[in-house]
Enzyme design. Structure first.
Site, PDB file in Angstrom:
ATOM      1  N   TRP A 200     -28.666   8.051 -41.666  1.00  0.00           N
ATOM      2  CA  TRP A 200     -28.723   8.157 -40.202  1.00  0.00           C
ATOM      3  C   TRP A 200     -29.730   7.131 -39.692  1.00  0.00           C
ATOM      4  O   TRP A 200     -30.861   7.032 -40.184  1.00  0.00           O
ATOM      5  CB  TRP A 200     -29.145   9.575 -39.824  1.00  0.00           C
ATOM      6  CG  TRP A 200     -29.284   9.826 -38.356  1.00  0.00           C
ATOM      7  CD1 TRP A 200     -28.428   9.485 -37.362  1.00  0.00           C
ATOM      8  CD2 TRP A 200     -30.367  10.514 -37.721  1.00  0.00           C
ATOM      9  NE1 TRP A 200     -28.893   9.905 -36.140  1.00  0.00           N
ATOM     10  CE2 TRP A 200     -30.084  10.542 -36.336  1.00  0.00           C
ATOM     11  CE3 TRP A 200     -31.539  11.117 -38.179  1.00  0.00           C
ATOM     12  CZ2 TRP A 200     -30.944  11.132 -35.414  1.00  0.00           C
ATOM     13  CZ3 TRP A 200     -32.386  11.711 -37.271  1.00  0.00           C
ATOM     14  CH2 TRP A 200     -32.091  11.714 -35.898  1.00  0.00           C
TER      15      TRP A 200
ATOM     16  N   ASP B 225     -33.016  16.567 -45.416  1.00  0.00           N
ATOM     17  CA  ASP B 225     -32.663  16.716 -44.007  1.00  0.00           C
ATOM     18  C   ASP B 225     -31.406  17.577 -43.941  1.00  0.00           C
ATOM     19  O   ASP B 225     -30.313  17.145 -44.325  1.00  0.00           O
ATOM     20  CB  ASP B 225     -32.414  15.343 -43.378  1.00  0.00           C
ATOM     21  CG  ASP B 225     -32.171  15.422 -41.876  1.00  0.00           C
ATOM     22  OD1 ASP B 225     -32.150  16.548 -41.324  1.00  0.00           O
ATOM     23  OD2 ASP B 225     -31.995  14.360 -41.250  1.00  0.00           O
TER      24      ASP B 225
ATOM     25  N   LYS C  31     -26.983  21.581 -33.966  1.00  0.00           N
ATOM     26  CA  LYS C  31     -25.542  21.610 -34.215  1.00  0.00           C
ATOM     27  C   LYS C  31     -25.032  23.014 -34.463  1.00  0.00           C
ATOM     28  O   LYS C  31     -24.050  23.445 -33.851  1.00  0.00           O
ATOM     29  CB  LYS C  31     -25.193  20.715 -35.407  1.00  0.00           C
ATOM     30  CG  LYS C  31     -25.396  19.218 -35.144  1.00  0.00           C
ATOM     31  CD  LYS C  31     -26.833  18.795 -35.348  1.00  0.00           C
ATOM     32  CE  LYS C  31     -27.039  17.319 -35.081  1.00  0.00           C
ATOM     33  NZ  LYS C  31     -28.471  16.936 -35.233  1.00  0.00           N
TER      34      LYS C  31
END
Length: 398
Positions: A130, A211, A246
């Site tokens: 990312w 993560d 999310k």
């Protein structure tokens, strides 16, 4: 003071969003911004979140500070979500969890903590990773190296190359791993691969930094945390950052957590003191509302059940869209194997298009995606699927 300030280029994804908003094409599609969207193209507030907010509105009696560590109840419950209740309890005083301003805040807080205790430590990150991992970790002072991860031609993990690169990591080094639903490629380690990486960490002594931004969007809450729980069971040290953006849809509430596991209670207490001081020096106290919503949901069996059901609906919709996209491309006559999209997890996959082909999709079809050809699967719906696949088919045959 500001006379010599230089402008920086716009963030590529935010620039795409701005261009999409002013595009007058009625068929335009946004596949760039990484948020979940439903069949109507909206990012909805989850049912359980609405109910929890109403409950909070009626019962919350203070807006006082929560302290640098955040809500104790949130930290306890989110650690259970990530680790499982039994492992959370068995770790006992070896674990500490801090509420943070989103997953980004957790990543930065973890990086600043490492910089205090091991200045300039090396952290190996996947290639690709990312994009925001680099500034969040690097601007704290950590030295970033990359390890090979994704084969863009085969659309598969370069696992042997990855393991060879990680061989050089040792005590004092960190390795950033995506817990599930890898952003940007969607290709996840399987359980045997997680075991191999754990074996190597145990042997060589590096510290994994995981993560876990998309827990629940791949195969389910428990399945998506397999690697985290395996490493927490076996390794003396572990850092995990999880996000509620999310799986609870709390993007703008900035709700996340940083969990640190050490090999003994004294080390954990020392780490907690350092993390608290670090948080105090960055943002002082985390925002409360999102964490209060999560706590309310996880403490209420009916709300938790409804949240889990809606999260399952989100997950199943994304997985179904992957299959539908592959089938639609085949039906469109595309002479290329896109079956890898069905095997990948979460919201993202690379289409494997060139930069020129991506620019053609944007300029000629108003289909917006980043230059790497990473797409947000959740941006697809039944009203735009045919237009999308036709556009892809046409740029591939030029």
């Amino acid at each position: 003071m500001f006379q010599n300030t230089k402008s920086l280029p716009a963030d590529p994804i935010l620039g795409l969003l701005a261009a999409y908003r002013v595009d007058s094409n009625s068929h335009k599609i946004d596949l760039g911004v990484g948020v979940y969207k439903d069949e109507n193209g909206n990012t909805p507030v989850m049912r359980a979140v609405k109910a929890a907010e109403q409950k909070l509105l009626e019962t919350q009696d203070s807006k006082s500070y929560v302290g640098p560590a955040g809500q104790e109840a949130f930290n306890h419950l989110t650690a259970g979500l990530v680790l499982g209740d039994s492992l959370r309890e068995s770790l006992g005083a070896r674990r500490v969890t801090f509420q943070t301003p989103g997953g980004c805040g957790g990543l930065r807080l973890g990086a600043e903590f490492i910089q205090k205790v091991k200045p300039g430590a090396n952290i190996l990150v996947s290639d690709p990773t990312w994009a925001n991992h680099i500034p969040l970790l690097g601007e704290a002072g950590l030295q970033i190296e990359k390890y090979p991860y994704y084969d863009y031609q085969q659309h598969a993990i370069r696992f042997d190359d990855m393991m060879q690169a990680l061989q050089k990591a040792g005590p004092g080094d960190l390795v950033l791993l995506h817990g599930c639903c890898h952003n940007p490629c969607g290709a996840d380690l399987d359980q045997d691969q997680w075991r191999s990486v754990t074996d190597l960490a145990e042997k060589n002594g590096f510290t994994p930094f995981i993560d876990l931004a998309y827990q629940g969007l791949g195969d389910g809450i428990d399945a998506d945390s397999f690697g985290v729980r395996l490493m927490a069971e076996r390794l003396p040290e572990l850092i995990v950052v999880n996000s509620c953006s999310k799986n609870f849809g709390l993007y703008r509430e900035r709700t996340g957590a940083l969990t640190v596991i050490t090999d003994n209670a004294d080390a954990t207490r020392a780490a907690a003191s350092q993390i608290a001081a670090t948080a105090r020096g960055i943002y002082s106290m985390p925002p409360d509302h999102g964490a209060a919503v999560v706590t309310t949901i996880l403490q209420d069996s009916a709300l938790k059940q409804d949240w889990d059901l809606e999260l399952k609906e989100v997950r199943e919709r994304i997985n179904a869209l992957r299959s539908e996209l592959v089938n639609a491309l085949t039906a469109e006559g595309v002479d290329r194997d896109f079956s890898f999209i069905e095997r990948e997890k979460g919201m993202f996959s690379f289409l494997g298009l060139s930069v020129e082909q991506v620019r053609s999709l944007i300029d000629d079809y108003s289909i917006y995606l980043v230059d790497s050809s990473r797409i947000n699967i959740a941006g697809i719906n039944h009203s735009n699927l045919a237009y999308l696949t036709r556009g892809i088919a046409e740029v591939l045959t030029r």
